[in-house]
Design a protein around this motif. Structure first.
Motif, PDB file in Angstrom:
ATOM      1  N   SER A  29      -7.435  13.844  -3.719  1.00 22.62           N
ATOM      2  CA  SER A  29      -7.036  12.633  -4.443  1.00 22.62           C
ATOM      3  C   SER A  29      -5.546  12.673  -4.785  1.00 22.62           C
ATOM      4  O   SER A  29      -4.893  13.717  -4.675  1.00 22.62           O
ATOM      5  N   GLY A  30      -5.045  11.512  -5.205  1.00 21.99           N
ATOM      6  CA  GLY A  30      -3.661  11.419  -5.659  1.00 21.99           C
ATOM      7  C   GLY A  30      -3.587  10.512  -6.870  1.00 21.99           C
ATOM      8  O   GLY A  30      -4.384   9.579  -7.002  1.00 21.99           O
ATOM      9  N   ASP A  31      -2.668  10.800  -7.777  1.00 24.11           N
ATOM     10  CA  ASP A  31      -2.436   9.906  -8.918  1.00 24.11           C
ATOM     11  C   ASP A  31      -0.963   9.983  -9.281  1.00 24.11           C
ATOM     12  O   ASP A  31      -0.431  11.057  -9.554  1.00 24.11           O
ATOM     13  N   GLY A  32      -0.295   8.837  -9.226  1.00 24.33           N
ATOM     14  CA  GLY A  32       1.132   8.801  -9.534  1.00 24.33           C
ATOM     15  C   GLY A  32       1.926   9.723  -8.631  1.00 24.33           C
ATOM     16  O   GLY A  32       1.858   9.625  -7.406  1.00 24.33           O
ATOM     17  N   ALA A  33       2.640  10.668  -9.246  1.00 25.23           N
ATOM     18  CA  ALA A  33       3.507  11.561  -8.468  1.00 25.23           C
ATOM     19  C   ALA A  33       2.772  12.818  -7.985  1.00 25.23           C
ATOM     20  O   ALA A  33       3.388  13.703  -7.395  1.00 25.23           O
ATOM     21  N   THR A  51       7.000   9.954   3.581  1.00 23.43           N
ATOM     22  CA  THR A  51       7.925   8.982   2.974  1.00 23.43           C
ATOM     23  C   THR A  51       7.361   7.558   2.832  1.00 23.43           C
ATOM     24  O   THR A  51       8.014   6.673   2.285  1.00 23.43           O
ATOM     25  N   ALA A  52       6.126   7.330   3.326  1.00 27.25           N
ATOM     26  CA  ALA A  52       5.589   5.956   3.317  1.00 27.25           C
ATOM     27  C   ALA A  52       5.254   5.469   1.907  1.00 27.25           C
ATOM     28  O   ALA A  52       5.300   4.270   1.639  1.00 27.25           O
ATOM     29  N   LEU A  53       4.887   6.410   1.008  1.00 27.14           N
ATOM     30  CA  LEU A  53       4.404   6.014  -0.317  1.00 27.14           C
ATOM     31  C   LEU A  53       5.558   5.965  -1.309  1.00 27.14           C
ATOM     32  O   LEU A  53       5.819   6.926  -2.035  1.00 27.14           O
ATOM     33  N   ILE A  54       6.205   4.837  -1.375  1.00 28.96           N
ATOM     34  CA  ILE A  54       7.379   4.757  -2.269  1.00 28.96           C
ATOM     35  C   ILE A  54       6.930   4.761  -3.733  1.00 28.96           C
ATOM     36  O   ILE A  54       7.676   5.151  -4.612  1.00 28.96           O
ATOM     37  N   HIS A  55       5.682   4.346  -3.994  1.00 25.23           N
ATOM     38  CA  HIS A  55       5.167   4.353  -5.373  1.00 25.23           C
ATOM     39  C   HIS A  55       4.220   5.530  -5.623  1.00 25.23           C
ATOM     40  O   HIS A  55       3.446   5.488  -6.588  1.00 25.23           O
ATOM     41  N   GLY A  56       4.236   6.516  -4.777  1.00 23.92           N
ATOM     42  CA  GLY A  56       3.299   7.621  -4.963  1.00 23.92           C
ATOM     43  C   GLY A  56       1.874   7.124  -4.783  1.00 23.92           C
ATOM     44  O   GLY A  56       1.601   6.308  -3.891  1.00 23.92           O
ATOM     45  N   HIS A  57       0.986   7.568  -5.676  1.00 23.93           N
ATOM     46  CA  HIS A  57      -0.449   7.314  -5.473  1.00 23.93           C
ATOM     47  C   HIS A  57      -1.020   6.446  -6.593  1.00 23.93           C
ATOM     48  O   HIS A  57      -0.729   6.665  -7.772  1.00 23.93           O
ATOM     49  N   GLY A  58      -1.852   5.492  -6.214  1.00 26.84           N
ATOM     50  CA  GLY A  58      -2.594   4.704  -7.192  1.00 26.84           C
ATOM     51  C   GLY A  58      -1.750   3.756  -8.016  1.00 26.84           C
ATOM     52  O   GLY A  58      -2.066   3.501  -9.180  1.00 26.84           O
ATOM     53  N   HIS A  59      -0.695   3.205  -7.431  1.00 29.07           N
ATOM     54  CA  HIS A  59       0.141   2.240  -8.168  1.00 29.07           C
ATOM     55  C   HIS A  59      -0.735   1.056  -8.595  1.00 29.07           C
ATOM     56  O   HIS A  59      -1.482   0.495  -7.789  1.00 29.07           O
ATOM     57  N   SER A  60      -0.620   0.667  -9.879  1.00 32.90           N
ATOM     58  CA  SER A  60      -1.611  -0.288 -10.405  1.00 32.90           C
ATOM     59  C   SER A  60      -1.592  -1.630  -9.671  1.00 32.90           C
ATOM     60  O   SER A  60      -2.647  -2.160  -9.322  1.00 32.90           O
ATOM     61  N   SER A  61      -0.413  -2.184  -9.382  1.00 28.83           N
ATOM     62  CA  SER A  61      -0.461  -3.516  -8.755  1.00 28.83           C
ATOM     63  C   SER A  61      -0.912  -3.444  -7.303  1.00 28.83           C
ATOM     64  O   SER A  61      -1.534  -4.384  -6.795  1.00 28.83           O
ATOM     65  N   VAL A  62      -0.666  -2.317  -6.619  1.00 30.20           N
ATOM     66  CA  VAL A  62      -1.182  -2.161  -5.250  1.00 30.20           C
ATOM     67  C   VAL A  62      -2.711  -2.054  -5.311  1.00 30.20           C
ATOM     68  O   VAL A  62      -3.439  -2.725  -4.555  1.00 30.20           O
ATOM     69  N   SER A  63      -3.215  -1.223  -6.237  1.00 28.26           N
ATOM     70  CA  SER A  63      -4.674  -1.051  -6.358  1.00 28.26           C
ATOM     71  C   SER A  63      -5.346  -2.379  -6.713  1.00 28.26           C
ATOM     72  O   SER A  63      -6.386  -2.730  -6.143  1.00 28.26           O
ATOM     73  N   GLU A  64      -4.730  -3.114  -7.644  1.00 28.72           N
ATOM     74  CA  GLU A  64      -5.338  -4.400  -8.056  1.00 28.72           C
ATOM     75  C   GLU A  64      -5.350  -5.382  -6.891  1.00 28.72           C
ATOM     76  O   GLU A  64      -6.344  -6.089  -6.670  1.00 28.72           O
ATOM     77  N   ALA A  65      -4.282  -5.433  -6.127  1.00 29.28           N
ATOM     78  CA  ALA A  65      -4.226  -6.355  -4.981  1.00 29.28           C
ATOM     79  C   ALA A  65      -5.315  -6.002  -3.975  1.00 29.28           C
ATOM     80  O   ALA A  65      -5.992  -6.887  -3.425  1.00 29.28           O
ATOM     81  N   LEU A  66      -5.507  -4.702  -3.759  1.00 28.56           N
ATOM     82  CA  LEU A  66      -6.539  -4.273  -2.800  1.00 28.56           C
ATOM     83  C   LEU A  66      -7.930  -4.620  -3.334  1.00 28.56           C
ATOM     84  O   LEU A  66      -8.795  -5.094  -2.581  1.00 28.56           O
ATOM     85  N   CYS A  67      -8.158  -4.384  -4.632  1.00 32.09           N
ATOM     86  CA  CYS A  67      -9.480  -4.689  -5.211  1.00 32.09           C
ATOM     87  C   CYS A  67      -9.780  -6.184  -5.140  1.00 32.09           C
ATOM     88  O   CYS A  67     -10.914  -6.576  -4.916  1.00 32.09           O
ATOM     89  N   ARG A  68      -8.757  -7.010  -5.302  1.00 29.98           N
ATOM     90  CA  ARG A  68      -8.964  -8.467  -5.197  1.00 29.98           C
ATOM     91  C   ARG A  68      -9.321  -8.845  -3.761  1.00 29.98           C
ATOM     92  O   ARG A  68     -10.116  -9.732  -3.508  1.00 29.98           O
TER      93      ARG A  68
END
Ligand SMILES: Cc1ncc(COP(=O)(O)O)c(C=O)c1O
Length: 433
Positions: A29-33, A51-68
């Motif tokens: 798993s990953g969370d933040g940094a 280098t693909a994860l500019i926000h590290g892991h589990g960025h809230s707005s990315v996760s919310e967009a995916l959940c929607r």
């Protein structure tokens, strides 16, 4: 875990770049940094999926967009609004992006850019810089890690891997990154047979050194004079700034291939350029046309994740992140100095790369000369044992959840690892005056 993996996958994994002897660390798993492995060990993650994860892991707005998006559709055969949203955001940031097309990976983006150049010019040859990696597409898989070219002698391409047709050697012209004279000489024999020059403004494997403005201007002049295209591969270097690597500069490539950060952690790539050049992807009876499809191209999951991730990357956030990157590079250099080991740290923006065994890296020949893989491998492992992950080649990327404390930790762990590895006699002491 690795035993199970070896039963079903050669070497126990699916990515050549992810393999480490005797086996890779399997992550859970990953969370933040941070990331956590299957044994529960936690690491500060500077790999950020190459280098693909500019926000590290589990960025809230990315996760919310995916959940929607999950309950309303993962992928469709038809286009969706999500791809228009992301295309608008990206074209809105880079003035020379009038039209854009998505792909599933950076390799595919580079492939489509080369096909476009070949179609538009009716020529086959491409030129690429020695040491630069542009993904997995036959004509570009030459001279990535081969011994440095003797520019006075045989300048023919060296195939990177088995499995490539030998004809690739006649299709690709290696050129010397940031060296105008050698590049001009290498190109001179082919003149108007070349369809495109592919350049990465910050080629990682060639040293993570920025392209010089003079070299870039020379490539632009040469391609324009020979009616060839200039392709900028910003798959990695789009991370450098709000408008990518070349977006704010005076040189406009004809096509940009990019990817990684624009997918918010999901598979993606893209090609962009002027409407006129990009028209090559639109079916037409009176103009060259490159067919470009793909079952998962512009799938809504990658689109919404990318849109959320890139929306959060404001100009201020790029500035903050790049300052952390500069701090990381100078702290790592400080650690090399205080331990007294010969090494160099290169990079720009939020990226850094560590080299051992050379005091300066100014080009691919230095990368090749740099300390043996075993010394760097030992250093990377020693850092890992202390809870900090960088890639096997010494590449690291800062992510937005990181704070100055994380950079201090990187430098402290690097210094400790250097001391451990240098005691083992695997590192050259610094002999520079
Ligand atoms: C400069 C560059 N081009 C192309 C690629 C290939 O991209 P992908 O791994 O998404 O296929 C990479 C990947 O690291 C890259 O760094």
């Amino acid at each position: 875990m690795s035993n199970r993996a070896r039963w079903v996958m050669p070497m126990g994994n699916t990515r050549s770049s992810a393999f480490t002897a005797p086996h890779p660390i399997y992550l859970a798993s990953g969370d933040g940094a941070h990331v956590t492995d299957v044994d529960g060990n936690r690491y500060l993650d500077f790999q950020n999926n190459f280098t693909a994860l500019i926000h590290g892991h589990g960025h809230s707005s990315v996760s919310e967009a995916l959940c929607r998006q999950v309950p309303i559709g993962l992928s469709f055969a038809n286009p969706t609004k999500t791809e228009i949203d992301l295309a608008e955001l990206l074209c809105g940031r880079v003035s020379h992006f009038e039209h854009l097309r998505f792909t599933n990976t950076g390799s595919e983006a580079v492939m489509m850019a080369i096909k476009a150049a070949r179609a538009l010019t009716g020529r086959t040859l491409i030129a690429k810089c020695e040491g630069a990696y542009h993904g997995c597409y036959d004509p570009i898989e030459v001279n990535v890690s081969a011994p440095p070219i003797d520019w006075e002698d045989d300048r023919r391409a060296t195939l990177q891997h088995d499995g490539l047709p030998t004809t690739v050697r006649d299709q690709t012209i290696p050129i010397a990154f940031n060296d105008i004279e050698k590049t001009e000489r290498a190109l001179s024999a082919y003149g108007s047979e070349i369809s495109a020059i592919v350049v990465d403004p910050l080629p990682s494997r060639a040293g993570l050194i920025c392209v010089s403005p003079d070299y870039l201007a020379f490539l632009r002049r040469w391609t324009s004079a020979h009616a060839a295209l200039l392709i900028s591969d910003e798959v990695l270097s789009f991370r450098l700034a709000y408008a990518g690597a070349l977006g704010d500069g005076p040189i406009r490539p004809d096509i940009t291939a990019f990817g990684k950060i624009i997918g918010g952690g999901l598979p993606i790539g893209a090609v962009a350029g002027s409407a006129d050049v990009m028209r090559v992807f639109a079916p037409s009876s009176d103009r060259p046309h490159v067919a470009h499809s793909g079952t998962f191209t512009a799938n809504p999951m990658s689109m919404v994740a990318g849109h959320a991730a890139m929306s959060a990357m404001t100009e201020n956030e790029f500035t903050r992140l790049n300052e952390l990157g500069a701090d990381a590079r100078s702290a790592l250099r400080g650690a090399l100095q205080s331990v007294g080991v010969t090494g160099a740290v290169t990079g720009a923006g939020s990226l850094f790369r560590i080299f051992l065994g050379v005091a300066e890296v100014s080009g691919y020949a230095d990368v090749f000369r740099a300390g043996s893989a075993s010394a760097l491998g030992a250093l990377v492992r020693a850092m890992q044992d202390r809870g900090v992950m960088i890639s096997q080649v010494g590449l690291g990327a800062v992510s937005t959840p990181m704070r100055p404390d994380d950079i201090n930790r990187l430098a402290a762990v690097f210094e400790e690892a250097l001391r451990t590895v240098s005691v083992s006699g695997r590192l050259a002491p610094d002999t520079t005056p």
